[in-house]
Design a protein around this motif. Structure first.
Motif, short mmCIF file in Angstrom:
data_model
loop_
_atom_site.label_atom_id
_atom_site.label_comp_id
_atom_site.label_asym_id
_atom_site.label_seq_id
_atom_site.Cartn_x
_atom_site.Cartn_y
_atom_site.Cartn_z
N ARG A 42 -5.11 4.11 7.62
CA ARG A 42 -5.84 4.70 6.48
C ARG A 42 -4.90 5.19 5.38
N ALA A 43 -3.71 5.64 5.74
CA ALA A 43 -2.78 6.23 4.79
C ALA A 43 -1.37 5.74 5.10
N PRO A 44 -0.41 5.90 4.17
CA PRO A 44 0.95 5.37 4.40
C PRO A 44 1.59 5.84 5.70
N GLU A 45 1.33 7.09 6.09
CA GLU A 45 1.97 7.59 7.30
C GLU A 45 1.48 6.88 8.56
N ASP A 46 0.39 6.13 8.46
CA ASP A 46 -0.10 5.36 9.60
C ASP A 46 0.63 4.02 9.75
N ALA A 47 1.37 3.61 8.72
CA ALA A 47 1.94 2.25 8.70
C ALA A 47 3.32 2.25 8.07
N TRP A 48 4.27 2.92 8.74
CA TRP A 48 5.68 2.84 8.35
C TRP A 48 5.91 3.26 6.89
N GLY A 49 5.02 4.10 6.35
CA GLY A 49 5.18 4.57 4.98
C GLY A 49 4.72 3.60 3.91
N LEU A 50 4.14 2.48 4.30
CA LEU A 50 3.70 1.48 3.32
C LEU A 50 2.46 1.96 2.57
N ARG A 51 2.44 1.74 1.26
CA ARG A 51 1.24 2.01 0.45
C ARG A 51 0.34 0.78 0.55
N ILE A 52 -0.80 0.95 1.18
CA ILE A 52 -1.69 -0.18 1.47
C ILE A 52 -2.89 -0.22 0.55
#
Length: 263
Positions: free
Chosen positions: A83-93
């Motif tokens: 849902r947010a960058p912290e969920d995915a290696w800091g990536l802005r999704i």
């Protein structure tokens, strides 16, 4: 992809050795595409392309096409949607940083559908006796950049064998036989550097199988180092993929023998 079909099952599913490659998919449904700002190349780099081709060493497989950036089928349900960058290696999704609730809930439905369908298949397999599920993934080893040296071999085996939740009192012999056969220079395409739980120990799918089928189901979580492709460009090395598949196929007779002994 037919969006009503979250998972396809190929092969006869009449044996006790099965495979999955749940991060091989790249598809994103249309409503998510409208709010996604993550570059496609960055997304592909964190997915596991071509692992479905390696897993094809096993005839009976669960095939998924959905990107882990829609829903991660190898994370617990509460963590399965980035849902947010912290969920995915800091990536802005997502365009507004956080995925809206309605899109979040729709992605969770995909997670539920996958595990419901897999349970129906595996329940029938488990009724016949012990089984092994080869859970095929891959991992990056050149994260510093395309022109930087690869990460140290000492910390990055060619295949990381994840067995963190395996019941070794029951399946220890099977795990050891599999590791020996995969590494055996006389089998497959030659020797393979196989080490256990160096980088990864296995996550949700392994936990779920081991909880649902105690002393019956054994998941071997396989992380192939991305030496079979260029992790920055996405270009595959077809010969290396074929060898990885051949090496995996060479372990199947030993797995069958170990399962027969357990039965």
């Amino acid at each position: 992809m037919d969006r009503h079909r979250v998972v396809d099952f190929t092969g006869p599913w009449d044996g006790q050795i099965l495979a999955t490659s749940v991060h091989a998919g790249h598809d994103i449904r249309a409503d998510l595409q409208q709010v996604m700002i993550l570059d496609e190349a960055d997304r592909l780099r964190e997915e596991d392309p071509f692992t479905d081709e390696i897993a094809a060493a096993v005839p009976s497989r669960a095939i998924t096409h959905t990107s882990r950036f829609e829903v991660d089928l190898n994370r617990p349900r509460r963590e399965a949607v980035y849902r947010a960058p912290e969920d995915a290696w800091g990536l802005r999704i997502w365009r507004d940083e956080v995925l809206p609730d309605d899109l979040f809930r729709a992605s969770l439905q995909t997670w539920d559908t996958f595990y419901t369908a897999l349970a129906e298949r595996l329940d029938a397999v488990a009724e016949r006796g012990p089984f092994v599920l080869l859970h095929v993934h891959s991992y990056n080893h050149r994260r510093p950049g395309p022109d930087q040296p690869a990460e140290a071999v000492a910390d990055n085996p060619e295949v990381n064998l994840g067995t963190g939740s395996v019941d070794r009192s029951r399946f220890g012999g099977l795990v050891d036989r599999f590791a020996r056969d995969l590494a055996d220079p006389e089998l497959g395409c030659g020797p393979v550097d196989v080490r256990e739980n160096v980088k990864f120990e296995g996550r949700q799918l392994a936990w779920w199988v081991h909880d649902r089928y105690p002393r019956i189901g054994c998941v071997l979580a396989l992380e192939f180092k991305k030496t079979f492709m260029d992790e920055w460009t996405g270009v595959p090395d077809r010969d290396a993929i074929a060898c990885a598949r051949t090496n995996l196929a060479a372990t199947l007779p030993g797995l069958a023998g170990e399962l027969a002994a357990l039965s």
